[in-house]
Design an enzyme around this catalytic site. Structure first.
Site, short mmCIF file in Angstrom:
data_model
loop_
_atom_site.label_atom_id
_atom_site.label_comp_id
_atom_site.label_asym_id
_atom_site.label_seq_id
_atom_site.Cartn_x
_atom_site.Cartn_y
_atom_site.Cartn_z
N SER A 82 -18.55 42.57 -82.30
CA SER A 82 -17.50 43.52 -82.69
C SER A 82 -15.95 43.06 -82.35
CB SER A 82 -17.85 44.94 -81.94
OG SER A 82 -17.31 44.85 -80.45
N HIS A 83 -15.17 43.92 -82.91
CA HIS A 83 -13.71 43.38 -82.77
C HIS A 83 -13.49 43.45 -81.48
CE1 HIS A 83 -9.60 44.49 -82.10
NE2 HIS A 83 -9.23 43.62 -83.10
#
Length: 831
Positions: A786-787
């Site tokens: 994920s970011h």
């Protein structure tokens, strides 16, 4: 007889009014209702007769207020009042019309309620004001709108002992947001219930499964509370501690749910309930039919082909929240849901990644995918021809597919459209979203295959499945998010070297910076450079996926606030990036040297160099596709919104986001007002924002859950959790201790201080500026790719992600230790 106790009264709306009739029913069936009595409708008729008033009299309201009670009527009413006061410090006086709260005409807020009434004088005055409210202009207008014709003034009054509620709120026995019969929804806050009912506070929200009593909850700000004062009601601010915790315990929520089910069974239809809690005792203050739910459902949430149906709920659906944050607006859902399904299906045929997405649909405004496991794993050579050139492959697609269309969108945004040309351009945009997301996954899936291949080799060599160190060997690679941050940092260096600019940034709030800069030549020159920067890097919004929020190009506030943050914390981007790069090289060289087999070492290095070369894809594709497409589309679509507003379809151009695509197309050619529909959907959208959407729907198998977690991270709370320990995904190694700061959206960024532990639902590229100050990162959703995970590793700070519950279980100021290597969070002390 003009007054009668609840327990002795007849269940008749003609005598007691609807509110009174409901309280009589609840009392007679043993539900916990505070004692009280009904002033029956014949009392108003007697009062009007005594004062020679008729419904058609001029200024009948004023005549009632100035009228006098006969001795007989006054004596009976005050006698009942004093008997009730023997048991309660004060009473509540509420209107109870025969029309109120009946199906099709809730009259909510149309009549009067008075709290904390203690004296005979107050009591009689409020009785007259309740009667007068029956003839008020707003009620007459509402009755006309609801086609409600009352032949005679049947207004009763409820007089009820006032409970000094410590907590109170409203319960809907059928979820009013989703119209799901299987759930009830509780909105609750501190003090008397008027604060919740009147909308003066943002309450805590609890969604309860009526069968399993499983609770989903969303904390509200609970800004104020109301309590009885010496006279009337006092409004007070809640403390930070009160705001940071839920006002109800799980046990209280379950008890409320059980009482609500009994009440619903009693009526045989959905109800809403106002309740109060005092001295650990729950009281029902009102109950009534949910009168508008079917109309709202029909008018505001038409079932469209891309919405999850009751039949669909039998399947396993996975919330795509780790990729697309929060609920999406109706117009954006018209674009993105078909595009995601089309793109996933087309690309998965070329690049099988071990899971099949059958459908993509919408539930409570959130995007869910119906996942099917059991796909054959990809062949050894699948996508291999692209592995050496993945980044170049991405930029070839961007340059030949996306950027030319963006130039077309820019031109369309500058064009004055006819209805026909606007429709043609709108349909081109819809069609491009399908192409865009096919190419999107054609870029992303080969990189997933390559990374999975390298990770499998790493785990075979290591003999373990620890992932954090593996991904740290892929940090220190420049990408568009980091490039954007570096540009903002360079602006901060310019500010620090200029005393006049520095004074502006040090002495003003973020929202004041643009105005102050515009007042000096140096400031105007600085702003000019910022605007030039935004033309290249400003195609991003506060909300990562949607059309609804302003983008940086529209408002320099976002860039200026980030620059100010760099000025404040003294962060040196180049030095820190170099440290990350050196750490990555050291980690990798040590690992490579540990591989004894020369052939295996060579093969691993080859795959590693390919993977490192493609490590920019996650952020760069987001920059050019996810963020830029929506941003460019927004600017163009605002022109469509202006055209519809000019033609009376909507009031404001930004009401466009609350129409679906087919409605926009029809309204362009055949304008009719859709404003009421848009307003209703806007309200529902904001309710969706406050509610917590399920991580998944249906009953998945263990295999399905495992496959889902490999894609999006944890979807259920870790069973090892205890009161002082929370577990999640170990996403960035290291250990750090610091105070919790929960950030729910970009409006709260300014509350974040250096050294805080950032706790949030998820992050997007807009959140990157907080990472330079953060001691550690914790999220409710998201996984190793994920970011939040990628940027935490770039900044070298511990991260534990996908906890599912951190924003609920932690409070601002809690001191916690975050172990990003093991995925464990330990509460050291509570605030």
């Amino acid at each position: 007889m003009y007054s009668v106790l609840f327990r002795q009264a007849e269940e008749s709306s003609q005598l007691a009014g609807a509110k009174g009739m409901n309280l009589i029913k609840l009392t007679k069936h043993g539900l916990p209702v505070p004692d009280g009595f009904i002033i029956q409708t014949n009392a108003l008729a007697r009062f009007m007769e005594d004062n020679q008033l008729q419904e058609t009299s001029e200024n009948v309201e004023g005549g009632i207020i100035s009228g006098t009670f006969s001795d007989e009527l006054k004596d009976e009413l005050t006698s009942s009042f004093y008997k009730l006061r023997e048991s309660y410090r004060s009473v509540a006086v509420r209107s109870s019309s025969a029309s109120e709260d009946l199906e099709g005409a809730s009259f909510a807020g149309q009549y009067e309620t008075y709290l904390n009434i203690k004296t005979e004088e107050e009591f009689l005055a409020k009785v007259k004001e309740c009667w007068a409210s029956f003839f008020s202009g707003r009620v007459s207008s509402y009755k006309k709108k609801m086609n409600n014709q009352i032949a005679e003034p049947l207004m009763g009054i409820v007089v009820q002992g006032l409970i000094d509620s410590e907590m109170s709120g409203v319960i809907f026995s059928r979820n009013p947001v989703t119209h799901d019969d299987r759930e009830l929804l509780i909105s609750a806050s501190y003090g008397l219930g008027e604060a919740v009912v009147s909308g003066n506070v943002t309450p805590d929200t609890f969604i309860v499964n009526k069968s399993s009593f499983e609770i989903q909850k969303e904390i509200g700000a609970k800004e104020i509370y109301m309590e009885s004062a010496a006279e009337g009601i006092a409004e007070k601010e809640t403390s930070e501690d009160m705001r940071s915790r839920f006002c109800l315990t799980d046990e209280q929520v379950i008890e409320l749910a059980e009482i609500t089910k009994k009440t619903e069974d009693l009526y045989g239809y959905p109800v809403d309930i106002e309740f109060g809690i005092a001295d650990h005792q729950i009281y029902l203050l009102q109950a009534r039919p949910i009168t508008t739910i079917d109309q709202d459902k029909k008018a505001a949430e038409e079932k469209r082909s891309f919405m999850i149906t009751d039949t669909d709920m039998n399947d396993f659906w996975l919330n795509m929240e780790s990729n697309i944050e929060g609920p999406v607006s109706p117009l954006f859902s018209s674009f993105i849901v078909p595009a995601l399904e089309y793109g996933l299906k087309k690309s998965m045929q070329k690049f099988p990644i071990g899971v099949v997405v059958d459908e993509v649909k919408l539930y409570r405004g959130h995007i869910y995918s119906k996942n099917q496991g059991g796909q054959q794993p990809p062949s050894e050579d699948c996508g291999k021809e692209l592995f050496p050139i993945l980044s170049e492959h991405m930029y070839d697609i961007i340059n030949h597919t996306y950027l030319p269309f963006y130039r077309t969108l820019d031109q369309l945004a500058q064009t004055e459209h006819t209805a026909e040309s606007a429709l043609e351009a709108f349909q081109k945009l819809k069609a491009f979203y399908l192409t865009a997301y096919e190419e999107h996954f054609n870029i992303v899936f080969p990189q997933i295959l390559l990374t999975n291949k390298l990770q499998a080799m790493y785990q075979d060599i290591q003999g373990e499945s620890e992932n954090a160190h593996f991904y740290e060997m892929l940090t220190g690679k420049m990408n568009k998010s980091l490039e954007t941050d570096r540009c903002l940092w360079l602006f901060s260096v310019e500010v620090q070297e200029n005393p006049n600019l520095l004074a502006i940034f040090e002495n003003n709030k973020p929202e004041q910076l643009q105005e102050k800069l515009e007042q000096t030549d140096e400031g105007r020159h600085f702003l000019k450079n910022v605007h030039e920067f935004l033309q290249e890097y400003g195609w991003r919004s506060v909300k990562s996926h949607d059309l609804i929020e302003q983008i940086w190009v529209e408002n320099p506030y976002f860039a200026l606030a980030n620059i100010q943050n760099y000025v404040r914390n003294g962060y040196h981007f180049d030095n820190e990036f170099q440290k990350t790069k050196e750490k990555r090289e050291k980690l990798y060289n040590e690992f490579l040297e540990s591989i004894e087999d020369p052939g295996l070492r060579t093969e691993f290095d080859r795959y590693y160099q390919w993977t490192l070369n493609s490590a920019n894809i996650k952020d760069d594709h987001h920059f050019y596709i996810d963020a830029m497409l929506d941003a460019k589309a927004r600017i163009f679509l605002l022109k469509i919104g202006e055209l519809l507003a000019e033609n009376g379809v909507i009031q404001d151009r930004e009401d466009l986001w609350f129409l679906y695509d087919d409605e926009v197309e029809q309204a362009l050619l055949h304008p009719v007002s859709l404003q009421e529909k848009a307003e209703k959907r806007r309200q529902i959208f904001h309710e969706y924002e406050l509610a917590q959407a399920p991580a998944y729907l249906g009953t998945p198998t263990k295999e399905q859950l495992k496959a889902a977690e490999e894609i999006v991270g944890a979807v259920i709370e870790d069973e090892k959790n205890t009161e002082n320990h929370i577990f999640g995904i170990a996403a960035s190694s290291g250990i750090a201790t610091g105070p919790v700061k929960i950030i729910r959206d970009a409006n709260e960024f300014s509350q974040f201080a250096p050294g805080d532990v950032l706790v949030c639902k998820m992050t997007t590229p807009l959140w990157t500026s907080l990472f330079q100050d953060a001691k550690a990162i914790i999220t409710d959703t998201g996984g190793i790719l994920s970011h939040a995970a990628i940027i935490a590793r770039e900044y070298g700070i511990p991260a534990v992600l996908g906890t599912r519950t951190a924003t609920e279980r932690l409070r601002d100021g809690d001191i916690i230790t975050v172990d990003g290597s093991s995925g464990k969070i330990t509460v050291v002390s509570r605030s």
